[in-house]
Design a protein around this motif. Structure first.
Motif, PDB file in Angstrom:
ATOM      1  N   UNK A 224      -6.892  38.063 -58.242  1.00  0.00           N
ATOM      2  CA  UNK A 224      -7.224  38.083 -59.669  1.00  0.00           C
ATOM      3  C   UNK A 224      -8.106  36.870 -60.026  1.00  0.00           C
ATOM      4  N   UNK A 225      -7.536  35.687 -59.894  1.00  0.00           N
ATOM      5  CA  UNK A 225      -8.269  34.464 -60.243  1.00  0.00           C
ATOM      6  C   UNK A 225      -8.316  33.431 -59.117  1.00  0.00           C
ATOM      7  N   UNK A 226      -7.228  33.381 -58.320  1.00  0.00           N
ATOM      8  CA  UNK A 226      -7.052  32.232 -57.442  1.00  0.00           C
ATOM      9  C   UNK A 226      -7.046  32.600 -55.965  1.00  0.00           C
ATOM     10  N   UNK A 227      -7.693  31.742 -55.158  1.00  0.00           N
ATOM     11  CA  UNK A 227      -7.647  31.874 -53.706  1.00  0.00           C
ATOM     12  C   UNK A 227      -7.427  30.508 -53.092  1.00  0.00           C
TER      13      UNK A 227
ATOM     14  N   UNK B   4     -17.562  26.404 -37.464  1.00  0.00           N
ATOM     15  CA  UNK B   4     -16.735  26.097 -38.633  1.00  0.00           C
ATOM     16  C   UNK B   4     -17.471  26.403 -39.929  1.00  0.00           C
ATOM     17  N   UNK B   5     -18.718  26.008 -39.987  1.00  0.00           N
ATOM     18  CA  UNK B   5     -19.506  26.251 -41.204  1.00  0.00           C
ATOM     19  C   UNK B   5     -19.706  27.748 -41.429  1.00  0.00           C
ATOM     20  N   UNK B   6     -19.921  28.500 -40.352  1.00  0.00           N
ATOM     21  CA  UNK B   6     -20.110  29.953 -40.485  1.00  0.00           C
ATOM     22  C   UNK B   6     -18.800  30.625 -40.923  1.00  0.00           C
ATOM     23  N   UNK B   7     -17.674  30.182 -40.373  1.00  0.00           N
ATOM     24  CA  UNK B   7     -16.381  30.729 -40.794  1.00  0.00           C
ATOM     25  C   UNK B   7     -16.172  30.484 -42.285  1.00  0.00           C
ATOM     26  N   UNK B   8     -16.456  29.261 -42.745  1.00  0.00           N
ATOM     27  CA  UNK B   8     -16.262  28.950 -44.168  1.00  0.00           C
ATOM     28  C   UNK B   8     -17.234  29.742 -45.048  1.00  0.00           C
ATOM     29  N   UNK B   9     -18.472  29.890 -44.604  1.00  0.00           N
ATOM     30  CA  UNK B   9     -19.443  30.652 -45.397  1.00  0.00           C
ATOM     31  C   UNK B   9     -18.962  32.090 -45.569  1.00  0.00           C
ATOM     32  N   UNK B  10     -18.439  32.672 -44.491  1.00  0.00           N
ATOM     33  CA  UNK B  10     -17.950  34.051 -44.571  1.00  0.00           C
ATOM     34  C   UNK B  10     -16.708  34.154 -45.448  1.00  0.00           C
ATOM     35  N   UNK B  11     -15.827  33.148 -45.363  1.00  0.00           N
ATOM     36  CA  UNK B  11     -14.633  33.179 -46.215  1.00  0.00           C
ATOM     37  C   UNK B  11     -15.018  32.998 -47.685  1.00  0.00           C
ATOM     38  N   UNK B  12     -15.938  32.075 -47.977  1.00  0.00           N
ATOM     39  CA  UNK B  12     -16.377  31.880 -49.362  1.00  0.00           C
ATOM     40  C   UNK B  12     -16.969  33.177 -49.915  1.00  0.00           C
ATOM     41  N   UNK B  13     -17.657  33.918 -49.070  1.00  0.00           N
ATOM     42  CA  UNK B  13     -18.214  35.200 -49.483  1.00  0.00           C
ATOM     43  C   UNK B  13     -17.088  36.206 -49.781  1.00  0.00           C
ATOM     44  N   UNK B  14     -16.067  36.227 -48.931  1.00  0.00           N
ATOM     45  CA  UNK B  14     -14.911  37.121 -49.154  1.00  0.00           C
ATOM     46  C   UNK B  14     -14.238  36.833 -50.496  1.00  0.00           C
ATOM     47  N   UNK B  15     -14.237  35.545 -50.889  1.00  0.00           N
ATOM     48  CA  UNK B  15     -13.509  35.118 -52.090  1.00  0.00           C
ATOM     49  C   UNK B  15     -14.433  34.952 -53.293  1.00  0.00           C
ATOM     50  N   UNK B  16     -15.645  35.464 -53.201  1.00  0.00           N
ATOM     51  CA  UNK B  16     -16.665  35.135 -54.199  1.00  0.00           C
ATOM     52  C   UNK B  16     -16.371  35.693 -55.591  1.00  0.00           C
TER      53      UNK B  16
ATOM     54  N   UNK C 264     -13.556  35.349 -57.148  1.00  0.00           N
ATOM     55  CA  UNK C 264     -12.467  34.591 -57.758  1.00  0.00           C
ATOM     56  C   UNK C 264     -12.958  33.395 -58.566  1.00  0.00           C
ATOM     57  N   UNK C 265     -12.174  33.024 -59.566  1.00  0.00           N
ATOM     58  CA  UNK C 265     -12.467  31.842 -60.389  1.00  0.00           C
ATOM     59  C   UNK C 265     -12.292  30.559 -59.577  1.00  0.00           C
ATOM     60  N   UNK C 266     -11.175  30.427 -58.852  1.00  0.00           N
ATOM     61  CA  UNK C 266     -10.842  29.173 -58.177  1.00  0.00           C
ATOM     62  C   UNK C 266     -10.635  29.399 -56.683  1.00  0.00           C
ATOM     63  N   UNK C 267     -11.267  28.551 -55.887  1.00  0.00           N
ATOM     64  CA  UNK C 267     -11.025  28.533 -54.443  1.00  0.00           C
ATOM     65  C   UNK C 267     -10.614  27.107 -54.096  1.00  0.00           C
ATOM     66  N   UNK C 268      -9.373  26.941 -53.666  1.00  0.00           N
ATOM     67  CA  UNK C 268      -8.821  25.612 -53.419  1.00  0.00           C
ATOM     68  C   UNK C 268      -8.488  25.445 -51.939  1.00  0.00           C
TER      69      UNK C 268
END
Ligand SMILES: CC(C)(COP(=O)(O)OP(=O)(O)OC[C@H]1O[C@@H](n2cnc3c(N)ncnc32)[C@H](O)[C@@H]1OP(=O)(O)O)[C@@H](O)C(=O)NCCC(=O)NCCS
Length: 136
Positions: free
Chosen positions: A66-69, A86-98, A100-104
């Motif tokens: 809904x809002x938070x990841x 590591x950077x590619x894994x994070x880029x793909x995860x940020x895309x998965x969570x795009x 959402x309001x908050x990614x912590x």
């Protein structure tokens, strides 16, 4: 430099293919525990060495959708670090969570420059840690 395949599919993974992670932990969770963790996470991206199929890195996240990841874990095997995985894994995860309001996430100070490169900002955090609860 190894050729890496990225996937969220855990169906082909075995506990044996997930050994070697949790470097530096006082009690290292087993491949079996890591497989449980990956399967239970709402989001995951795996980095597989295409020549062997071995998992060489992963990132996981938990989200309410809904809002938070919350990015709960990220690790690349030492012998594969420094190759951009590591950077590619994070880029793909940020895309998965795009959506959402908050990614912590919580990290040590030494890793903050890495996460700043991934588009995250420094923040304060409060945590509880219970070493006796680590499942091996
Ligand atoms: C942090 C980690 C996931 C980075 O993975 P990696 O595959 O080695 O990182 P990359 O090769 O994608 O690095 C991308 C960039 O970030 C930099 N970087 C990587 N780790 C860094 C660190 N700890 N501190 C500062 N910069 C770092 C790299 O130098 C690289 O910069 P460049 O493009 O100028 O060369 C990996 O070092 C690791 O698994 N560490 C142990 C577990 C850990 O700390 N996980 C995070 C828990 S919150």
């Amino acid at each position: 430099m190894a050729t890496i395949d990225y996937t969220s599919d855990v169906s082909a993974l075995t506990p044996e293919s997930l050994e070697g992670f949790f470097v530096g932990w006082p009690q290292r969770p087993s491949g079996e525990t890591l497989l449980r963790l990956l399967s239970a996470s709402t989001h995951r991206v795996l980095a597989l060495d295409s020549s062997s199929g071995k998992c060489v890195g992963y990132v996981t996240a938990l989200s309410d959708g809904v809002l938070f990841g919350y990015v709960s874990s990220l690790e690349v095997l030492p012998e594969y670090q420094g190759e951009g995985i590591g950077q590619e894994l994070m880029a793909r995860m940020m895309s998965c969570l795009s959506d959402l309001y908050a990614i912590d996430l919580v990290c040590d100070e030494e890793v903050q420059p890495f996460y700043e490169r991934c588009g995250l900002k420094k923040c304060f955090a409060m945590v509880a840690r219970r070493p006796e609860r680590i499942i091996q």
